[in-house]
Design a protein around this motif. Sequence first.
Motif, PDB file in Angstrom:
ATOM      1  N   GLN B 220     -35.614   0.963  57.718  1.00 15.10           N
ATOM      2  CA  GLN B 220     -34.225   0.754  57.622  1.00 15.10           C
ATOM      3  C   GLN B 220     -34.247   0.332  55.981  1.00 15.10           C
ATOM      4  O   GLN B 220     -33.227   0.710  55.297  1.00 15.10           O
ATOM      5  CB  GLN B 220     -33.807  -0.383  58.437  1.00 15.10           C
ATOM      6  N   ALA B 221     -35.209  -0.469  55.593  1.00 16.05           N
ATOM      7  CA  ALA B 221     -35.099  -0.993  54.191  1.00 16.05           C
ATOM      8  C   ALA B 221     -35.074  -0.038  53.100  1.00 16.05           C
ATOM      9  O   ALA B 221     -34.477   0.318  52.413  1.00 16.05           O
ATOM     10  CB  ALA B 221     -36.040  -2.159  53.966  1.00 16.05           C
ATOM     11  N   LYS B 222     -36.080   0.956  53.611  1.00 14.72           N
ATOM     12  CA  LYS B 222     -36.387   2.117  52.351  1.00 14.72           C
ATOM     13  C   LYS B 222     -35.201   3.174  52.452  1.00 14.72           C
ATOM     14  O   LYS B 222     -34.845   3.430  51.555  1.00 14.72           O
ATOM     15  CB  LYS B 222     -37.731   2.846  53.243  1.00 14.72           C
ATOM     16  N   LYS B 223     -34.515   3.227  53.753  1.00 19.65           N
ATOM     17  CA  LYS B 223     -33.214   3.896  53.661  1.00 19.65           C
ATOM     18  C   LYS B 223     -32.267   3.520  52.573  1.00 19.65           C
ATOM     19  O   LYS B 223     -31.755   4.219  51.745  1.00 19.65           O
ATOM     20  CB  LYS B 223     -32.836   4.215  54.837  1.00 19.65           C
ATOM     21  N   LEU B 224     -32.002   2.360  52.885  1.00 23.40           N
ATOM     22  CA  LEU B 224     -31.060   1.447  52.015  1.00 23.40           C
ATOM     23  C   LEU B 224     -31.373   1.386  50.663  1.00 23.40           C
ATOM     24  O   LEU B 224     -30.484   1.669  49.719  1.00 23.40           O
ATOM     25  CB  LEU B 224     -30.936  -0.110  52.560  1.00 23.40           C
ATOM     26  N   ILE B 225     -32.632   1.181  50.147  1.00 22.92           N
ATOM     27  CA  ILE B 225     -32.844   1.200  48.901  1.00 22.92           C
ATOM     28  C   ILE B 225     -32.935   2.749  48.349  1.00 22.92           C
ATOM     29  O   ILE B 225     -32.402   2.901  47.182  1.00 22.92           O
ATOM     30  CB  ILE B 225     -34.539   0.685  48.757  1.00 22.92           C
ATOM     31  N   GLU B 226     -33.248   3.627  48.996  1.00 21.53           N
ATOM     32  CA  GLU B 226     -32.981   4.939  48.506  1.00 21.53           C
ATOM     33  C   GLU B 226     -31.378   5.478  48.273  1.00 21.53           C
ATOM     34  O   GLU B 226     -31.286   5.874  47.102  1.00 21.53           O
ATOM     35  CB  GLU B 226     -33.560   6.128  49.509  1.00 21.53           C
ATOM     36  N   ASP B 227     -30.797   4.924  49.383  1.00 16.89           N
ATOM     37  CA  ASP B 227     -29.246   5.199  49.214  1.00 16.89           C
ATOM     38  C   ASP B 227     -28.674   4.532  47.819  1.00 16.89           C
ATOM     39  O   ASP B 227     -27.881   5.063  47.103  1.00 16.89           O
ATOM     40  CB  ASP B 227     -28.414   4.478  50.300  1.00 16.89           C
ATOM     41  N   TYR B 228     -29.081   3.315  47.715  1.00 19.25           N
ATOM     42  CA  TYR B 228     -28.469   2.412  46.624  1.00 19.25           C
ATOM     43  C   TYR B 228     -29.314   2.838  45.227  1.00 19.25           C
ATOM     44  O   TYR B 228     -28.509   2.651  44.380  1.00 19.25           O
ATOM     45  CB  TYR B 228     -28.407   0.824  46.894  1.00 19.25           C
ATOM     46  N   PHE B 229     -30.407   2.731  45.073  1.00 20.98           N
ATOM     47  CA  PHE B 229     -30.887   2.900  43.872  1.00 20.98           C
ATOM     48  C   PHE B 229     -31.342   4.368  43.386  1.00 20.98           C
ATOM     49  O   PHE B 229     -31.888   4.888  42.295  1.00 20.98           O
ATOM     50  CB  PHE B 229     -32.158   2.235  43.796  1.00 20.98           C
ATOM     51  N   GLY B 230     -31.614   5.302  44.517  1.00 18.35           N
ATOM     52  CA  GLY B 230     -32.176   6.520  44.262  1.00 18.35           C
ATOM     53  C   GLY B 230     -31.427   7.378  43.192  1.00 18.35           C
ATOM     54  O   GLY B 230     -32.507   8.169  42.612  1.00 18.35           O
ATOM     55  N   ASP B 231     -30.585   7.519  42.875  1.00 15.54           N
ATOM     56  CA  ASP B 231     -29.697   8.106  41.975  1.00 15.54           C
ATOM     57  C   ASP B 231     -29.434   7.738  40.676  1.00 15.54           C
ATOM     58  O   ASP B 231     -28.725   8.115  39.614  1.00 15.54           O
ATOM     59  CB  ASP B 231     -28.464   9.069  42.524  1.00 15.54           C
ATOM     60  N   ILE B 232     -30.084   6.477  40.361  1.00  8.37           N
ATOM     61  CA  ILE B 232     -29.517   6.045  39.117  1.00  8.37           C
ATOM     62  C   ILE B 232     -30.606   6.548  38.168  1.00  8.37           C
ATOM     63  O   ILE B 232     -31.911   6.584  38.404  1.00  8.37           O
ATOM     64  CB  ILE B 232     -30.053   4.467  39.083  1.00  8.37           C
ATOM     65  N   PRO B 233     -30.193   7.154  36.970  1.00  3.51           N
ATOM     66  CA  PRO B 233     -31.011   7.921  35.994  1.00  3.51           C
ATOM     67  C   PRO B 233     -32.124   7.010  35.377  1.00  3.51           C
ATOM     68  O   PRO B 233     -31.895   5.973  34.914  1.00  3.51           O
ATOM     69  CB  PRO B 233     -30.122   8.724  35.277  1.00  3.51           C
ATOM     70  N   PRO B 234     -33.277   7.645  35.244  1.00  2.00           N
ATOM     71  CA  PRO B 234     -34.356   7.001  34.469  1.00  2.00           C
ATOM     72  C   PRO B 234     -33.907   7.040  32.926  1.00  2.00           C
ATOM     73  O   PRO B 234     -33.043   7.890  32.481  1.00  2.00           O
ATOM     74  CB  PRO B 234     -35.683   7.802  34.740  1.00  2.00           C
ATOM     75  N   GLN B 235     -34.584   6.223  32.122  1.00  2.00           N
ATOM     76  CA  GLN B 235     -34.530   6.533  30.614  1.00  2.00           C
ATOM     77  C   GLN B 235     -36.033   6.575  30.060  1.00  2.00           C
ATOM     78  O   GLN B 235     -36.955   6.168  30.782  1.00  2.00           O
ATOM     79  CB  GLN B 235     -34.147   5.045  30.095  1.00  2.00           C
ATOM     80  N   PRO B 236     -36.014   7.009  28.664  1.00  2.00           N
ATOM     81  CA  PRO B 236     -37.462   7.031  28.215  1.00  2.00           C
ATOM     82  C   PRO B 236     -37.876   5.754  28.020  1.00  2.00           C
ATOM     83  O   PRO B 236     -37.253   4.553  27.961  1.00  2.00           O
ATOM     84  CB  PRO B 236     -36.906   7.513  26.696  1.00  2.00           C
ATOM     85  N   LYS B 237     -39.248   5.531  28.220  1.00  2.00           N
ATOM     86  CA  LYS B 237     -39.865   4.386  28.250  1.00  2.00           C
ATOM     87  C   LYS B 237     -39.785   3.532  26.916  1.00  2.00           C
ATOM     88  O   LYS B 237     -40.002   3.958  26.239  1.00  2.00           O
ATOM     89  CB  LYS B 237     -41.683   4.741  28.541  1.00  2.00           C
ATOM     90  N   PRO B 238     -39.611   2.252  26.820  1.00  2.00           N
ATOM     91  CA  PRO B 238     -39.240   1.763  25.680  1.00  2.00           C
ATOM     92  C   PRO B 238     -40.581   1.172  25.053  1.00  2.00           C
ATOM     93  O   PRO B 238     -41.408   1.234  25.773  1.00  2.00           O
ATOM     94  CB  PRO B 238     -38.436   0.403  26.055  1.00  2.00           C
ATOM     95  N   ALA B 239     -40.585   1.321  23.645  1.00  2.00           N
ATOM     96  CA  ALA B 239     -41.574   0.971  22.901  1.00  2.00           C
ATOM     97  C   ALA B 239     -41.939  -0.418  23.178  1.00  2.00           C
ATOM     98  O   ALA B 239     -40.950  -1.329  23.342  1.00  2.00           O
ATOM     99  CB  ALA B 239     -41.459   1.160  21.442  1.00  2.00           C
ATOM    100  N   LYS B 240     -43.191  -0.884  23.366  1.00  2.00           N
ATOM    101  CA  LYS B 240     -43.452  -2.306  23.348  1.00  2.00           C
ATOM    102  C   LYS B 240     -43.687  -2.839  22.063  1.00  2.00           C
ATOM    103  O   LYS B 240     -44.155  -2.406  21.153  1.00  2.00           O
ATOM    104  CB  LYS B 240     -44.999  -2.268  23.991  1.00  2.00           C
ATOM    105  N   PRO B 241     -43.226  -4.236  22.057  1.00  2.00           N
ATOM    106  CA  PRO B 241     -43.338  -4.849  20.666  1.00  2.00           C
ATOM    107  C   PRO B 241     -44.694  -5.225  20.210  1.00  2.00           C
ATOM    108  O   PRO B 241     -45.785  -5.140  21.535  1.00  2.00           O
ATOM    109  CB  PRO B 241     -42.585  -6.087  20.905  1.00  2.00           C
ATOM    110  N   ASP B 242     -45.102  -5.205  19.026  1.00  2.00           N
ATOM    111  CA  ASP B 242     -46.451  -5.690  18.674  1.00  2.00           C
ATOM    112  C   ASP B 242     -46.477  -6.976  18.673  1.00  2.00           C
ATOM    113  O   ASP B 242     -45.896  -7.711  17.929  1.00  2.00           O
ATOM    114  CB  ASP B 242     -46.665  -5.081  17.313  1.00  2.00           C
ATOM    115  N   LEU B 243     -47.354  -7.733  19.804  1.00  2.00           N
ATOM    116  CA  LEU B 243     -47.324  -9.254  19.988  1.00  2.00           C
ATOM    117  C   LEU B 243     -48.683  -9.817  19.093  1.00  2.00           C
ATOM    118  O   LEU B 243     -49.109 -10.931  19.261  1.00  2.00           O
ATOM    119  CB  LEU B 243     -47.300  -9.366  21.449  1.00  2.00           C
ATOM    120  N   SER B 244     -49.586  -9.019  18.508  1.00  2.00           N
ATOM    121  CA  SER B 244     -50.683  -9.305  18.222  1.00  2.00           C
ATOM    122  C   SER B 244     -50.770 -10.694  17.325  1.00  2.00           C
ATOM    123  O   SER B 244     -49.788 -10.774  16.273  1.00  2.00           O
ATOM    124  CB  SER B 244     -51.607  -8.191  17.465  1.00  2.00           C
TER     125      SER B 244
END
Lengths: 465, 449
Positions: B220-244
């Motif tokens: 039931q939880a899986k079904k709800l999660i798919e219904d609510y979040f499944g079609d939110i579009p992904p975005q390009p992976k953001p660049a990671k800041p240089d923390l060195s």
Amino acid sequence: MRIAAFLPLLAGITLMAQTIDRTKPPETPPIPAFKMPPVHESKLPNGLSVFLVEDARFPLVSVRLSFQAGSKFDPKDMPGLAGMVASLLTQGTKTRSFRDLAEELTSIGASLDGHASPDVFTLSGSVLSENTAKLLELLADVALNANFPEDEVSLRKQNRKQALLAQRSQPAFLANEKYDALVFGGHPYSYIAPTMESLDRMDQKSMIQFRDTYLVPNNAVLLLVGQLPPRAETLKLVRDHFASWKEKPVPAAPAKNFPESKRQLVLVDRPGSVQADIHIGRLAATRTDPDYYPLLVGNAILGGGANSRLFLDVREAKSFAYDAHSELDRRKDAGVVTAVTQVRNEVVEPAMEAVLGNLSQMAQAPVTAEELSDIKNYISGSFLISLETQASLTDQIDLVKTMGLPDDYLEMFTTRVRSVEPDQIQAAARKYLAPEKDSIVVLGDAAQIEKSLEKFGPVQVEKAK
Amino acid sequence: MKFALIDSDHSSAIPQAAQPVIPIEKYTLNNGMRVILSRDNAVPVVAIYMIYDVGARAEEKGRTGFAHLFEHMMFEGSANVPKGMHFKTVESNGGTLNGSTHPDYTDYFEVLPSNKLAVGLWLESDRMRSLSITKENLDNQKEAVKQERRLSFDNRPYQTAIVDRWPELAFQNWQNSHSLIGSFEDLNASSVEDVAKFFKTYYAPDNAALVIVGDIQIPQAKKLIEDYFGDIPPQPKPAKPDLSEPATPTPRSDVYHDPHARVPAVLIGFPGPVRRSPDYYALAMLDILFTGGPSSRFQLNLVKGKESLIQYQAEMGWPFCSSTDYKNPGDYAMFLLFKPSFTPQQIVDQAQEEIEKIQKDGVDAKELERARTLLRSERITALQSSLHRAELLGKYEILDGVPELINTDLEKFLAVTPAEIQAVAKKYLTPERRTVLQILPAPPPKENH
């Protein structure tokens, strides 16, 4: 790359997902009730009340040994004595040094601490369940045989003085200190900490005397919650460690003499404060008063949580403050209801008006059906959630046993909250929330804010100590 | 709840049942959002924990405090949740909620009666999909954040030194050393465009993990999660800041005069090891020897013994992290409140002397065994809360990609040997690598009447 590869799939999901309606919150069933676990009750011949509750979820046991010996029992010239006794009980016994106790506790995965609230003196412990017997042995040693070593007493006094200085740099401490003094008048509830002078007066002798007077079995409740050994075995452990403890008559609690509530306004001057701490309120109903549930619900509508009137008005609509709430201090012999906010210096006057206005409004008009239904759900749900861990369940059962509450208090709590009606809330609000007789304490930089307070009554300015 | 026992097959020092095993089911939605479910039907409560892989260390110059300001914006409404309705919906369904901003991640939670799971998912998905970004909301939250700063930092002793000055001293790379709560100037400068860009860049499903712990049914939880979040579009992976940070740390120190403080304090820190490296586990165990429980060395030797300390705190990653969410570059730091009859230098020397004892004499086996038991007991105690389990699972996912560490990481701490502890004391906790900040009571400002 990965993303591109599954884009076609997403189209399919979108179609499927359209079957749900996002435009309104989903329909869900009502909040389930709290189910109280069985409590096994017994009493030793010396008067010690013993309560056992099985909680098998985690391999842990929680222990409370509570006495009617909170800070209201402090000698008049020694405010804070109960608290100091509580913190010193675990600092040495006839047969164990502080180091012995500390090492033995750590080696069984246990904690054991003393604490004195205004009403109740409590030794609280928890332990990996495999070591329950050992914790009971240490608990009994501390409760019966603490010897308050001179060097530990002296060190604790010095450190408490420094901690007191540190507390005096906290605005909330300074505001609470003055507020409780106004509201409780001459009753021992009126102080929130020891003083430098009372600490000077305390010594080994006064601590032993407090212990011998109040920490006796007929004045105590022992509560064990968790993965306990079989009942007969647990009860035998309790008898082995606590049966030799001698019962003794206990002096009566201080008389319930509280001052009449009346309007008074004190500005505690703390130069350099970048904001003002405002506390407004008065004495109110206790948990056993018929007005209690209407007041509890009304107070929550006024200032409980992020959907309350004070939060929505003072923080969200007016942006005066980060925090605006009202609280119910529920002591055994008196309740206190207080609206609290901390605002920047420039808006002290309109913020005071907003808080006072919200208090008056509670008395002038009934709450709406929607507010009432929302808050009943909020209180019921948070109650359920707050009982999730063993420690919080143990504290709640301890509360019932030490504050003189009915045995069905926890199980019936939600039902009693749900039965409150708007007219009962308004009646309770007229009695306890209408601000005409409220005490007001504002802590802040007097040079910046004194003028803003003058329209609310004669301002008595006191220096922060 | 049912408990299996951890099979410990490599060390006799580890008790057979180090801790109860937390069940885990992990999968990824097609849009890249990671999901971790853990069922526990003991009490009718569910914790929903949404963690985003962005924190204050990703902020840009001129925008200090932005991650935290943005976190506030997440409560201001979305396409189907009008302003004010987020709080109202959670509370009127009997739940509690909050959000918090950390150096390396930002998290949000709702704890609800378990039959209200769908309500929490509706709220979390709607703001991930369609946050309302308006000038009015932004201006309102700028004020709220400023008030929060006044209340929690500017008006309290030690806090401004800890949040503003300490990072500047402990780190050299601006990404790590800038104030996480931010300056009023930078907060004022933030625009609606900044908020929109930050939202699109970082608040995408493939930059987040959703954790649900408690009284749920998995299908039931899986079904709800798919219904609510499944079609939110992904975005390009953001660049990671240089923390060195510079490879060779230098000793640094400063004095901060705090007008609100009445009692002096010192902060002492050392750049720490790589997260979850053998040194990390050893240093975390050393911290327990120093400051864990009533029989710790600082308690016995400094609060008692020398009678110099009044209070102490120490952590891997202090003050913003603990050993569970420590991330590189991080430090091992301590906060010591002490009696004014001692000088700050004496306190620094006393702490260093405790370190030297370990460097010279090593660790007694019995003392280490106590530290292990204490750690095990504290971990089990903390696991009782469904929210705490959800937080741990989410942090292990975001920081390590391995939520299963909730069940196995404890063994690594318990397996640390006395020799390893002595070695990290020598390698990391030397005066040459030490940062010290003294916080001294300043005279109160001049009174005007």
